[in-house]
Design a protein around this motif. Structure first.
Motif, PDB file in Angstrom:
ATOM      1  N   ASN A 175       0.830  -1.198   0.000  1.00 20.88           N
ATOM      2  CA  ASN A 175       0.000   0.000   0.000  1.00 20.88           C
ATOM      3  C   ASN A 175       0.872   1.258   0.000  1.00 20.88           C
ATOM      4  OD1 ASN A 175      -2.736   1.253   0.320  1.00 20.88           O
ATOM      5  ND2 ASN A 175      -1.737   2.089   2.139  1.00 20.88           N
ATOM      6  N   GLU A 176       1.901   1.213   0.810  1.00 22.37           N
ATOM      7  CA  GLU A 176       2.800   2.364   0.877  1.00 22.37           C
ATOM      8  C   GLU A 176       3.434   2.622  -0.486  1.00 22.37           C
ATOM      9  OE1 GLU A 176       5.790   2.015   3.948  1.00 22.37           O
ATOM     10  OE2 GLU A 176       6.794   3.862   3.289  1.00 22.37           O
ATOM     11  N   LEU A 177       3.850   1.558  -1.142  1.00 31.24           N
ATOM     12  CA  LEU A 177       4.451   1.687  -2.471  1.00 31.24           C
ATOM     13  C   LEU A 177       3.468   2.324  -3.457  1.00 31.24           C
ATOM     14  CD1 LEU A 177       6.761   1.068  -4.473  1.00 31.24           C
ATOM     15  CD2 LEU A 177       5.716  -1.176  -4.841  1.00 31.24           C
ATOM     16  N   ALA A 178       2.247   1.809  -3.468  1.00 32.87           N
ATOM     17  CA  ALA A 178       1.242   2.325  -4.402  1.00 32.87           C
ATOM     18  C   ALA A 178       0.990   3.815  -4.157  1.00 32.87           C
ATOM     19  CB  ALA A 178      -0.055   1.532  -4.258  1.00 32.87           C
ATOM     20  N   ARG A 179       0.926   4.208  -2.884  1.00 34.00           N
ATOM     21  CA  ARG A 179       0.675   5.620  -2.559  1.00 34.00           C
ATOM     22  C   ARG A 179       1.828   6.505  -3.023  1.00 34.00           C
ATOM     23  NH1 ARG A 179      -4.402   6.670  -0.332  1.00 34.00           N
ATOM     24  NH2 ARG A 179      -3.361   8.592   0.316  1.00 34.00           N
ATOM     25  N   LEU A 180       3.041   6.006  -2.806  1.00 37.93           N
ATOM     26  CA  LEU A 180       4.213   6.767  -3.256  1.00 37.93           C
ATOM     27  C   LEU A 180       4.173   6.977  -4.769  1.00 37.93           C
ATOM     28  CD1 LEU A 180       7.471   5.456  -1.534  1.00 37.93           C
ATOM     29  CD2 LEU A 180       6.533   7.765  -1.492  1.00 37.93           C
ATOM     30  N   LEU A 181       3.640   5.991  -5.466  1.00 37.20           N
ATOM     31  CA  LEU A 181       3.611   6.057  -6.931  1.00 37.20           C
ATOM     32  C   LEU A 181       2.416   6.856  -7.442  1.00 37.20           C
ATOM     33  CD1 LEU A 181       4.655   2.364  -7.695  1.00 37.20           C
ATOM     34  CD2 LEU A 181       6.009   4.424  -8.137  1.00 37.20           C
ATOM     35  N   GLY A 182       1.593   7.322  -6.517  1.00 38.58           N
ATOM     36  CA  GLY A 182       0.488   8.185  -6.929  1.00 38.58           C
ATOM     37  C   GLY A 182      -0.831   7.464  -7.143  1.00 38.58           C
ATOM     38  N   TYR A 183      -0.949   6.250  -6.645  1.00 40.33           N
ATOM     39  CA  TYR A 183      -2.207   5.501  -6.757  1.00 40.33           C
ATOM     40  C   TYR A 183      -2.911   5.492  -5.398  1.00 40.33           C
ATOM     41  CZ  TYR A 183      -0.101   3.849 -11.087  1.00 40.33           C
ATOM     42  OH  TYR A 183       0.487   3.784 -12.332  1.00 40.33           O
ATOM     43  N   GLY A 184      -4.214   5.283  -5.421  1.00 39.54           N
ATOM     44  CA  GLY A 184      -4.976   5.270  -4.182  1.00 39.54           C
ATOM     45  C   GLY A 184      -4.657   4.056  -3.325  1.00 39.54           C
ATOM     46  N   ASN A 185      -4.384   2.935  -3.981  1.00 34.02           N
ATOM     47  CA  ASN A 185      -4.052   1.705  -3.269  1.00 34.02           C
ATOM     48  C   ASN A 185      -3.368   0.745  -4.229  1.00 34.02           C
ATOM     49  OD1 ASN A 185      -6.172   0.177  -4.696  1.00 34.02           O
ATOM     50  ND2 ASN A 185      -7.543   1.490  -3.500  1.00 34.02           N
ATOM     51  N   TYR A 186      -2.928  -0.395  -3.702  1.00 35.41           N
ATOM     52  CA  TYR A 186      -2.143  -1.314  -4.524  1.00 35.41           C
ATOM     53  C   TYR A 186      -2.977  -1.966  -5.627  1.00 35.41           C
ATOM     54  CZ  TYR A 186       1.587  -4.490  -5.776  1.00 35.41           C
ATOM     55  OH  TYR A 186       2.560  -5.145  -6.469  1.00 35.41           O
ATOM     56  N   ALA A 187      -4.257  -2.206  -5.344  1.00 36.14           N
ATOM     57  CA  ALA A 187      -5.121  -2.828  -6.353  1.00 36.14           C
ATOM     58  C   ALA A 187      -5.233  -1.934  -7.592  1.00 36.14           C
ATOM     59  CB  ALA A 187      -6.503  -3.108  -5.769  1.00 36.14           C
ATOM     60  N   GLU A 188      -5.322  -0.613  -7.368  1.00 40.85           N
ATOM     61  CA  GLU A 188      -5.386   0.315  -8.503  1.00 40.85           C
ATOM     62  C   GLU A 188      -4.113   0.233  -9.330  1.00 40.85           C
ATOM     63  OE1 GLU A 188      -6.290   4.343  -7.374  1.00 40.85           O
ATOM     64  OE2 GLU A 188      -8.202   3.741  -6.478  1.00 40.85           O
ATOM     65  N   TYR A 189      -2.997   0.162  -8.595  1.00 46.21           N
ATOM     66  CA  TYR A 189      -1.706   0.115  -9.281  1.00 46.21           C
ATOM     67  C   TYR A 189      -1.571  -1.173 -10.105  1.00 46.21           C
ATOM     68  CZ  TYR A 189       3.274  -0.639  -9.910  1.00 46.21           C
ATOM     69  OH  TYR A 189       4.488  -0.915 -10.452  1.00 46.21           O
ATOM     70  N   VAL A 190      -1.893  -2.299  -9.501  1.00 46.63           N
ATOM     71  CA  VAL A 190      -1.557  -3.581 -10.129  1.00 46.63           C
ATOM     72  C   VAL A 190      -2.519  -3.952 -11.275  1.00 46.63           C
ATOM     73  CG1 VAL A 190      -2.822  -5.155  -8.592  1.00 46.63           C
ATOM     74  CG2 VAL A 190      -0.643  -5.885  -9.550  1.00 46.63           C
ATOM     75  N   THR A 191      -3.722  -3.386 -11.273  1.00 41.69           N
ATOM     76  CA  THR A 191      -4.670  -3.703 -12.352  1.00 41.69           C
ATOM     77  C   THR A 191      -4.470  -2.816 -13.588  1.00 41.69           C
ATOM     78  OG1 THR A 191      -6.252  -2.242 -11.244  1.00 41.69           O
ATOM     79  CG2 THR A 191      -6.551  -4.614 -10.923  1.00 41.69           C
ATOM     80  N   GLU A 192      -3.739  -1.714 -13.408  1.00 44.04           N
ATOM     81  CA  GLU A 192      -3.655  -0.707 -14.472  1.00 44.04           C
ATOM     82  C   GLU A 192      -3.095  -1.249 -15.794  1.00 44.04           C
ATOM     83  OE1 GLU A 192      -1.947   3.793 -14.479  1.00 44.04           O
ATOM     84  OE2 GLU A 192      -0.476   2.184 -14.404  1.00 44.04           O
ATOM     85  N   ASP A 193      -2.101  -2.132 -15.717  1.00 49.66           N
ATOM     86  CA  ASP A 193      -1.503  -2.623 -16.962  1.00 49.66           C
ATOM     87  C   ASP A 193      -2.028  -4.011 -17.353  1.00 49.66           C
ATOM     88  OD1 ASP A 193      -0.265  -3.985 -14.911  1.00 49.66           O
ATOM     89  OD2 ASP A 193       1.758  -3.845 -15.752  1.00 49.66           O
ATOM     90  N   LYS A 194      -3.174  -4.389 -16.819  1.00 46.89           N
ATOM     91  CA  LYS A 194      -3.792  -5.665 -17.180  1.00 46.89           C
ATOM     92  C   LYS A 194      -4.858  -5.439 -18.245  1.00 46.89           C
ATOM     93  CE  LYS A 194      -1.488  -7.481 -13.718  1.00 46.89           C
ATOM     94  NZ  LYS A 194      -0.662  -6.287 -13.475  1.00 46.89           N
ATOM     95  N   MET A 195      -5.387  -6.519 -18.802  1.00 48.39           N
ATOM     96  CA  MET A 195      -6.496  -6.380 -19.746  1.00 48.39           C
ATOM     97  C   MET A 195      -7.658  -5.635 -19.086  1.00 48.39           C
ATOM     98  SD  MET A 195      -6.912 -10.087 -21.644  1.00 48.39           S
ATOM     99  CE  MET A 195      -7.905  -9.619 -23.065  1.00 48.39           C
ATOM    100  N   ILE A 196      -7.883  -5.932 -17.812  1.00 47.68           N
ATOM    101  CA  ILE A 196      -9.057  -5.385 -17.131  1.00 47.68           C
ATOM    102  C   ILE A 196      -8.937  -3.884 -16.877  1.00 47.68           C
ATOM    103  CG2 ILE A 196      -8.513  -5.636 -14.656  1.00 47.68           C
ATOM    104  CD1 ILE A 196     -11.328  -7.303 -14.710  1.00 47.68           C
ATOM    105  N   GLY A 197      -7.732  -3.394 -16.688  1.00 41.17           N
ATOM    106  CA  GLY A 197      -7.469  -1.957 -16.700  1.00 41.17           C
ATOM    107  C   GLY A 197      -7.642  -1.176 -15.404  1.00 41.17           C
ATOM    108  N   SER A 198      -8.491  -1.635 -14.473  1.00 42.61           N
ATOM    109  CA  SER A 198      -8.665  -0.885 -13.222  1.00 42.61           C
ATOM    110  C   SER A 198      -9.229  -1.779 -12.125  1.00 42.61           C
ATOM    111  CB  SER A 198      -9.618   0.297 -13.431  1.00 42.61           C
ATOM    112  OG  SER A 198     -10.947  -0.174 -13.574  1.00 42.61           O
ATOM    113  N   ALA A 199      -9.025  -1.343 -10.876  1.00 40.76           N
ATOM    114  CA  ALA A 199      -9.544  -2.092  -9.726  1.00 40.76           C
ATOM    115  C   ALA A 199     -11.070  -2.093  -9.752  1.00 40.76           C
ATOM    116  CB  ALA A 199      -9.026  -1.491  -8.422  1.00 40.76           C
TER     117      ALA A 199
END
Ligand SMILES: [Zn+2]
Length: 665
Positions: free
Chosen positions: A258-282
């Motif tokens: 979670n800390e990593l995702a926030r540092l990168l400018g995302y609300g949470n890790y799920a938002e970060y990790v889904t972004e480059d998938k087919m599905i595109g968002s949490a």
């Protein structure tokens, strides 16, 4: 099939060499350390070569050496991971883990290297081929996702966090792998309902029969043991693997991600990790979970009622199932109401015949043959095979298929060498835990589930091999959207479920009689029973993986949240006092994206429709098209584009829905 080979033209891999996966074959901790160090320093040499360039950026002075960096680092990471999971010696496993972590850390550092990022920003690829343009698009995107444009202090923190996360994740996995528990039984009578060979293979020692939580021991107990107390005791141990150690480890994992995702400018890790998938968002992932939940609702209620009713035959006042009931009761209903017992098919699934059958079927479908080779391996029980298409060697794979102490206790395919067009042939390993002919009394008979798993994992292996003509590491199969990667292996499962597939190899170990078509059809009908419930279980896992990562972890009590979601998605009550989250290994490897299994299953069902339409599932022409358009491109283009090209239309939900409704009346 030769036509498809020729049509590949530029993807011809014949000039590529078979290299040695040195790290995977290392036999001492010192050797693992040395090879990993050499690999990473090779990567560093290419890095400084890129950074030294003064003039104009070109493919030759930027992308080519970058590809060499990845090639060196991936081998350390991938083979380190394999060694960590399979080596017989714990010290070598630890060294494998060190190599893996050093490689991951090097890769993280790379994506945070501002000078390297700027080199790619200056590289003009507009006139290059599509695969090269896509590779560079992904490289730039990943730089930004990694946080390369943050200030130096933030980049330092990101790097440290990534290292911590890798280490915590390994600890989580190791705690699961090493926590083999067991129950002791006083009498073989307590194993009533289990296959005779299972009982015979587990004689009492000093009056006690020991049953471990390893899959070949535990899963048949859940499925067959009539004695509910035995199943309960087994389930207690099974669901508490990794507990209590992993409670704190998981909390740490969630906090750090979670800390990593926030540092990168995302609300949470799920938002970060889904972004480059087919599905595109949490959000889209949550919607997808909801869509499947809805689609499976009526079916699940019905399945559950049937199972509770069946339970009442043994416990007249039962109102609900217990967590140790479903496998057993599903098996009973299949036996009694669908006249099908899993044990009926086991005699047709002798390990060696299944293996040879997979070779024969995939060989016919994809126009290849497999030749056993005497190559060094990491364990005496591991077999190596080369894959040939006509005269051309496409790659090599290793089969490490039986359990041994300290080994990874699930099933997976591990790439060892990524195939690169004109450079090197792909190599991969299949690591499973099937019954072992060398240690089993009598024939090593497999459950049908194991057979399906074997096809599934072999699907990953073939994807590794057939995509071995990638131009760049960044367009190889390993870089494909994560929520697509299961689709090809899920599709290959179809051949393990249908008469046309099974009849080719499943012959009775005593009589040699092929498995009767009628039996397979009966099995298909029986296996369709409880599909709603089983889908719901998957959706519970998906919802859990998402929920642990889509909010502030300081508000998460992992047990309470798991119980809450269990109640929301899965009708079987949570077993109080157990800690499934401590042995849900995907929480490390998959983080928030467990939904990918169901997502790619929807695609897999769709990909199979052309075979069904033709009514010939062993169709080399269709399979050739599939190999060419879905498997061979690796990640040279977005998965959605490949699927559209292969199907000649956008993907649809219909085939999945038909599968979900199959047999529901
Ligand atoms: Zn898989």
């Amino acid at each position: 099939m030769t036509t498809s080979t020729k049509a590949r033209g530029p993807r011809n891999v014949s000039r590529a060499r078979m290299t040695t996966p040195k790290l995977a074959l290392a036999t001492s901790p010192a050797a693992v350390d040395r090879i990993a160090k050499a690999g990473l320093s090779r990567g560093k040499t290419f890095l400084s070569r890129i950074l030294r360039v003064k003039g104009r950026r070109s493919i030759e002075n930027t992308l080519d050496p970058y590809n060499e960096i990845l090639r060196a680092a991936y081998e350390v990471v991938q083979q380190g991971e394999l060694v960590f999971n399979v080596h017989a010696n714990a010290k070598v496993r630890d060294a494998g883990n060190r190599a893996y972590q050093a490689g991951m850390s090097f890769l993280t550092e790379l994506t945070l290297n501002r000078d390297l990022y700027e080199a790619f920003e200056k590289l003009d690829v507009r006139s290059r081929d599509a695969e090269t343009r896509f590779a560079v698009f992904k490289i730039r995107r990943d730089f930004k996702r990694a946080g390369v444009d943050k200030d130096e202090a933030t980049r330092g923190r990101i790097k440290a966090l990534n290292e911590e996360i890798t280490a915590i994740g390994s600890e989580f996995d190791r705690n699961i792998n090493e926590d083999v528990r067991s129950i002791e039984l006083d009498s073989p009578k307590l194993l009533e309902g289990l296959p005779a060979d299972y009982i015979a293979a587990r004689p009492a020692k000093e009056g006690k029969i020991t049953i471990t939580t390893n899959y070949p021991d535990a899963l048949p107990v859940f499925q067959y043991a009539r004695n509910a107390e035995v199943r309960r005791r087994m389930q207690w141990e099974f669901l508490n693997r990794g507990y209590p150690k992993n409670m704190a480890v998981l909390d740490r994992l969630l906090v750090k991600r979670n800390e990593l995702a926030r540092l990168l400018g995302y609300g949470n890790y799920a938002e970060y990790v889904t972004e480059d998938k087919m599905i595109g968002s949490a959000k889209a992932a949550a919607d997808f979970v909801g869509k499947i939940e809805k689609a499976s609702g009526p079916r699940t209620d019905k399945d559950y009622k049937v199972l509770v009713e069946r339970k009442r035959k043994e416990s007249p006042f039962a109102e609900a199932l217990d967590s140790w009931d479903p496998s057993y009761l599903i098996e009973r209903v299949r036996a009694e109401q669908y006249s099908f017992s899993s044990q009926e098919v086991r005699p047709f699934f002798q390990f060696e015949k299944v293996r040879d059958g997979i070779f024969a079927i995939t060989g016919k479908l994809f126009g290849v043959r497999y030749a056993r080779v005497t190559s060094p391996t990491w364990h005496e029980s591991v077999e190596a095979y080369d894959v040939f298409d006509d005269g051309a060697r496409l790659g090599r794979f290793y089969l490490d298929l039986h359990p041994r102490p300290g080994k990874f206790n699930h099933a997976a395919a591990f790439p060892l060498i990524v195939g690169l067009r004109g450079t090197q042939l792909p190599q991969a390993a299949l690591v499973c835990n099937f019954p072992d002919p060398r240690t089993t009394k009598g024939p090593a008979l497999m459950e049908h589930n194991d057979v399906v798993t074997f096809f599934h994992e072999f699907g990953h292996l073939l994807h590794d091999i057939f995509s071995g003509g990638s131009k760049w590491l960044k367009t190889s199969m390993g870089d494909i959207e994560w929520d697509f990667v299961e689709a090809p292996s899920q599709m290959l499962e179809e051949w393990a479920r249908r008469p046309e597939g099974l009849q080719g190899f499943a012959t009775h170990h005593e009589t040699g009689e092929p498995i009767p078509k009628e039996l397979v059809e009966r099995m298909e009908r029986a296996q369709a029973f409880a599909r709603g419930l089983l889908v719901r279980r998957q959706i519970f896992f998906a919802a859990l993986s998402l929920a642990y990562y889509n909010r502030d972890p300081k508000d998460i009590d992992t047990t309470a949240l798991a119980k809450e979601l269990n109640a929301a998605y899965y009708p079987v009550p949570w077993y109080e006092g157990t800690h499934f989250q401590c042995n849900f290994g995907h929480l490390n490897g998959y983080s928030a994206v467990y939904y990918t299994y169901m997502w790619s299953l929807v695609i897999a069902k769709d990909l199979f429709t052309p075979f069904q339409k033709k009514g010939v599932i062993l169709d080399p022409v269709q399979a050739g098209k599939y190999r060419r358009l879905i498997l061979e491109p690796g990640s040279a283009k977005p998965a959605a584009a490949m699927v559209r090209e292969y199907l000649g239309r956008p993907p649809r939900f219909d085939a999945f829905r038909r599968w979900l409704d199959q047999g529901a009346s």
